[in-house]
Design an enzyme around this catalytic site. Structure first.
Site, PDB file in Angstrom:
ATOM      1  N   LYS A 173       0.886  -1.181   0.000  1.00  0.00           N
ATOM      2  CA  LYS A 173       0.000   0.000   0.000  1.00  0.00           C
ATOM      3  C   LYS A 173       0.914   1.218   0.000  1.00  0.00           C
ATOM      4  CE  LYS A 173      -1.854   2.959   1.964  1.00  0.00           C
ATOM      5  NZ  LYS A 173      -1.650   4.375   1.549  1.00  0.00           N
ATOM      6  N   GLU A 246       9.696   2.089  10.740  1.00  0.00           N
ATOM      7  CA  GLU A 246      10.744   3.059  10.389  1.00  0.00           C
ATOM      8  C   GLU A 246      10.075   4.418  10.379  1.00  0.00           C
ATOM      9  OE1 GLU A 246      13.902   2.368  10.116  1.00  0.00           O
ATOM     10  OE2 GLU A 246      13.377   0.314  10.581  1.00  0.00           O
ATOM     11  N   CYS A 280      14.075  11.254   5.925  1.00  0.00           N
ATOM     12  CA  CYS A 280      13.869  10.892   7.343  1.00  0.00           C
ATOM     13  C   CYS A 280      15.130  11.148   8.155  1.00  0.00           C
ATOM     14  CB  CYS A 280      13.420   9.447   7.463  1.00  0.00           C
ATOM     15  SG  CYS A 280      14.525   8.287   6.666  1.00  0.00           S
ATOM     16  N   GLU A 376       9.425  17.071  14.059  1.00  0.00           N
ATOM     17  CA  GLU A 376       9.944  16.871  12.707  1.00  0.00           C
ATOM     18  C   GLU A 376       9.351  17.919  11.761  1.00  0.00           C
ATOM     19  OE1 GLU A 376       8.671  13.409  10.385  1.00  0.00           O
ATOM     20  OE2 GLU A 376      10.784  12.952  10.055  1.00  0.00           O
TER      21      GLU A 376
HETATM   22  P1  NAD Z   1       2.228   8.701   7.188  1.00  0.00           P
HETATM   23  O1  NAD Z   1       2.454   8.024   8.482  1.00  0.00           O
HETATM   24  O2  NAD Z   1       1.212   9.754   7.119  1.00  0.00           O
HETATM   25  O3  NAD Z   1       1.851   7.639   6.051  1.00  0.00           O
HETATM   26  C1  NAD Z   1       2.685   6.543   5.753  1.00  0.00           C
HETATM   27  C2  NAD Z   1       1.837   5.456   5.118  1.00  0.00           C
HETATM   28  O4  NAD Z   1       0.931   4.942   6.101  1.00  0.00           O
HETATM   29  C3  NAD Z   1       0.975   5.935   3.959  1.00  0.00           C
HETATM   30  O5  NAD Z   1       0.981   4.940   2.955  1.00  0.00           O
HETATM   31  C4  NAD Z   1      -0.407   6.061   4.591  1.00  0.00           C
HETATM   32  O6  NAD Z   1      -1.476   5.924   3.688  1.00  0.00           O
HETATM   33  C5  NAD Z   1      -0.386   4.897   5.564  1.00  0.00           C
HETATM   34  N1  NAD Z   1      -1.326   4.995   6.676  1.00  0.00           N
HETATM   35  C6  NAD Z   1      -1.922   6.092   7.193  1.00  0.00           C
HETATM   36  N2  NAD Z   1      -2.714   5.750   8.239  1.00  0.00           N
HETATM   37  C7  NAD Z   1      -2.602   4.410   8.390  1.00  0.00           C
HETATM   38  C8  NAD Z   1      -3.143   3.469   9.313  1.00  0.00           C
HETATM   39  N3  NAD Z   1      -3.963   3.837  10.302  1.00  0.00           N
HETATM   40  N4  NAD Z   1      -2.800   2.172   9.200  1.00  0.00           N
HETATM   41  C9  NAD Z   1      -1.934   1.772   8.216  1.00  0.00           C
HETATM   42  N5  NAD Z   1      -1.399   2.624   7.308  1.00  0.00           N
HETATM   43  C10 NAD Z   1      -1.725   3.929   7.391  1.00  0.00           C
HETATM   44  O7  NAD Z   1       3.657   9.256   6.747  1.00  0.00           O
HETATM   45  P2  NAD Z   1       4.002  10.126   5.459  1.00  0.00           P
HETATM   46  O8  NAD Z   1       3.571  11.525   5.707  1.00  0.00           O
HETATM   47  O9  NAD Z   1       3.545   9.422   4.243  1.00  0.00           O
HETATM   48  O10 NAD Z   1       5.593  10.043   5.455  1.00  0.00           O
HETATM   49  C11 NAD Z   1       6.437  10.940   6.088  1.00  0.00           C
HETATM   50  C12 NAD Z   1       6.979  10.331   7.346  1.00  0.00           C
HETATM   51  O11 NAD Z   1       7.698   9.139   7.054  1.00  0.00           O
HETATM   52  C13 NAD Z   1       7.981  11.250   8.043  1.00  0.00           C
HETATM   53  O12 NAD Z   1       7.729  11.242   9.422  1.00  0.00           O
HETATM   54  C14 NAD Z   1       9.313  10.588   7.740  1.00  0.00           C
HETATM   55  O13 NAD Z   1      10.327  10.873   8.672  1.00  0.00           O
HETATM   56  C15 NAD Z   1       8.933   9.154   7.765  1.00  0.00           C
HETATM   57  N6  NAD Z   1       9.941   8.343   7.075  1.00  0.00           N
HETATM   58  C16 NAD Z   1      10.711   7.493   7.805  1.00  0.00           C
HETATM   59  C17 NAD Z   1      11.699   6.757   7.182  1.00  0.00           C
HETATM   60  C18 NAD Z   1      12.563   5.806   7.958  1.00  0.00           C
HETATM   61  O14 NAD Z   1      13.154   4.934   7.325  1.00  0.00           O
HETATM   62  N7  NAD Z   1      12.682   5.919   9.268  1.00  0.00           N
HETATM   63  C19 NAD Z   1      11.901   6.888   5.811  1.00  0.00           C
HETATM   64  C20 NAD Z   1      11.104   7.775   5.102  1.00  0.00           C
HETATM   65  C21 NAD Z   1      10.113   8.493   5.740  1.00  0.00           C
END
Ligand code: NAD
Length: 510
Positions: A173, A246, A280, A376
């Site tokens: 997803k 992550e 990230c 962040e």
């Molecule tokens: P997000 O948490 O909003 O969404 C991530 C994914 O989760 C999306 O596909 C979203 O549709 C899905 N999602 C949302 N609600 C959900 C639920 N209740 N259950 C399951 N899935 C759900 O994050 P984002 O805004 O897409 O990404 C940015 C974040 O990702 C930042 O905080 C960044 O630091 C982090 N990030 C971390 C890493 C790492 O490796 N540590 C790498 C890249 C990004």
């Protein structure tokens, strides 16, 4: 204007439109998969996985090598799509979304066989005379992969390669903000000969992600925000399935008084602006001792000022990928300025460009009362705080709810290592921006709120397996023992005393 918005549908279907952050024009629509469709996809994946798990590592690797061929041949197509979806710069699209996936997939195609080799051995101690243990890395089954928008190909291809080489199927997803890159990645995989149902992409928002976690998958690989990670972790706990989380970061950069200032300033600029700050492990906080503060800030300003942003052609810093992130960046900047921060470069959304552009920004006089230093921001901002000395820099670096990565800059590499060891983070770099995710051997994962578990390399790929010991008794007689008697209990007591009461025997026994 929302770049991702639900649009009316004549039936029960949930449809969404996605717009480019650069042109603000529609780049397509997606239909969110229903919970029933998610379950059905997992069922199909489970069937495909059974045949795939029977293939040898070499056979699996052959398909992955062909995926790399596809990435190379179709790199322009990938870059065009990613740039349209995200507004990232051309260089960042190539390096992060083509080069990095080529490296990641090649790494596991080449090394999975070694990382997951079956091992047969005699156990340690006296057990070696009676038993033989064989350790098999068995695939878990179907992996639920949930990814964010900041690295739409790289952050999918890396876990995908590991899960597939370990013999699993994957139901993915992707982020609703960048849904089309995942479809292209799947197309490349199918063109490379990957069985149709082995890697499936389901579109949707958080509700679809939540349905995937509840769909009966055998593990969830989640990359995203802390808030969502918490929900996913809770759901996986309830379903008793393993998960890696992550999550977000607030990486600190410590500039020591003996650092090469040109190099460190270049690191601050690259670490903060790379991928529009949507990284990230991007540098979000810079701590600089007062002895070198003024010349360091001067250099950062000199390097940041000429950087270009453009809707077309070459630019140095791309668009903000999502309108919601623009809101967060602007909120953090407003809060910082209200509390006394001074902007030296940039600082405000560039409204002369029609898309979502926040200019490369340099801010000083910041402190830990500000969201800019605590939460962040995920934007192109170098935030520099003056500190007394390196000791105070370490204290402040560790004064954070996050702990993803960090970096230290010094001309004394041993000292850099020692300071790095004291940083409470998942990893650390000395004299470089965080490169941990780019080195597949290095286990990657945050501490504190930045995540649970580690991915990548040997540790990461083994996380997609159940390590299954088969223990064979090599003696030729029954162990016996029944019926229990006073004498047999006394014999056991005596053995405990003889073996574990003697320090030499104790060591030999285990
Ligand atoms: P997000 O948490 O909003 O969404 C991530 C994914 O989760 C999306 O596909 C979203 O549709 C899905 N999602 C949302 N609600 C959900 C639920 N209740 N259950 C399951 N899935 C759900 O994050 P984002 O805004 O897409 O990404 C940015 C974040 O990702 C930042 O905080 C960044 O630091 C982090 N990030 C971390 C890493 C790492 O490796 N540590 C790498 C890249 C990004």
């Amino acid at each position: 204007m929302a770049l991702f918005a639900q649009i009316p549908s004549e039936d029960e279907q949930r449809l969404f439109e996605i717009k480019s952050p650069v042109s603000l024009e529609s780049i397509g629509q997606i239909r969110a998969a229903s919970p029933e469709e998610v379950k059905a996809a997992v069922g199909r994946a489970r069937k495909a996985q059974q045949e795939w798990a029977r293939r040898s590592f070499d056979e699996r690797a052959e398909v992955l090598w062909r995926v790399v061929d596809q990435l190379v041949e179709r790199q322009d197509e990938i870059v065009d799509l990613v740039v349209k979806e995200t507004g990232k710069t051309l260089q960042e699209a190539i390096s992060m979304e083509v080069l990095a996936p080529c490296m990641q997939i090649s790494h596991y195609a080449k090394r999975a066989k070694k990382y997951l080799a079956t091992v047969t051995k005699r156990p340690a101690g006296v057990m070696r005379f009676a038993k033989k243990v064989t350790l098999h890395y068995q695939p878990l089954g179907v992996i639920g992969l949930i990814t964010p928008w900041n690295g739409p190909v790289a952050l999918a291809a890396n876990p995908l390669a590991q899960a597939l080489m370990a013999g699993n199927a994957v139901v993915h997803k992707p982020s609703e903000v960048t849904p089309f890159s995942a479809v292209l990645l799947r197309d490349l995989c199918v063109a490379a000969g990957l069985p149709e149902d082995l890697y499936q992409v389901l579109q949707g928002d958080g509700a679809t992600g939540a349905a995937l976690v509840e769909s009966g998958v055998d593990k969830v690989s989640f990359t995203g925000s802390v808030a969502t990670g918490r929900k996913v972790g809770e759901a996986c706990g309830r379903n008793l399935i393993p998960v890696t989380l992550e999550l977000g970061g607030k990486d600190a950069m410590i500039v020591c008084a003996d650092a090469d200032l040109d190099r460190a300033a270049d690191g601050a600029v690259r670490g903060s602006f790379f991928n529009t700050g949507h990284y990230c492990c991007g540098t979000e906080r810079v701590y600089v001792p007062e002895a070198i503060y003024a010349p360091f800030v001067e250099r950062v300003v000199e390097m940041a000022k000429p950087l270009r942003q453009a809707e077309q052609g070459i630019s140095d810093v791309g668009a903000v990928f999502w309108d919601k992130q623009m809101d967060i960046i602007e909120d953090h900047m407003r809060d910082a300025q209200d509390k006394g921060a001074r902007v030296l470069v940039g600082g405000e959304r560039d409204r002369s460009l029609s898309g979502y552009f926040f200019p490369p920004t340099v801010v000083v006089d910041v402190d830990h009362s500000m969201d800019l230093m605590r939460r962040e921001t995920f934007g192109p901002i170098v935030a520099i705080q003056k500190v007394r000395d390196e000791e105070e820099a370490v204290e402040l670096a560790n004064d954070s709810d996050y702990g993803l990565s960090g970096n230290v800059w010094t001309s004394d590499l041993d000292k850099g290592g020692r300071i790095g060891e004291r940083m409470v983070t998942g990893s650390v770099s000395v004299n470089d921006i965080s490169v941990t995710y780019g080195i597949p051997e290095a286990p990657f994962g945050g501490v504190k709120e930045s995540g649970v578990g580690q991915v990548n390399g040997e540790v990461g790929i083994r996380g997609y397996c159940h390590l299954h010991p088969v223990i064979v008794d090599t003696t030729k007689k029954a162990q016996g023992g029944y019926p229990y008697t006073e004498e047999s209990a006394a014999g056991l007591r005596k053995m405990v005393k003889t073996v574990f009461g003697n320090r030499l025997l104790r060591r030999l026994f285990v």
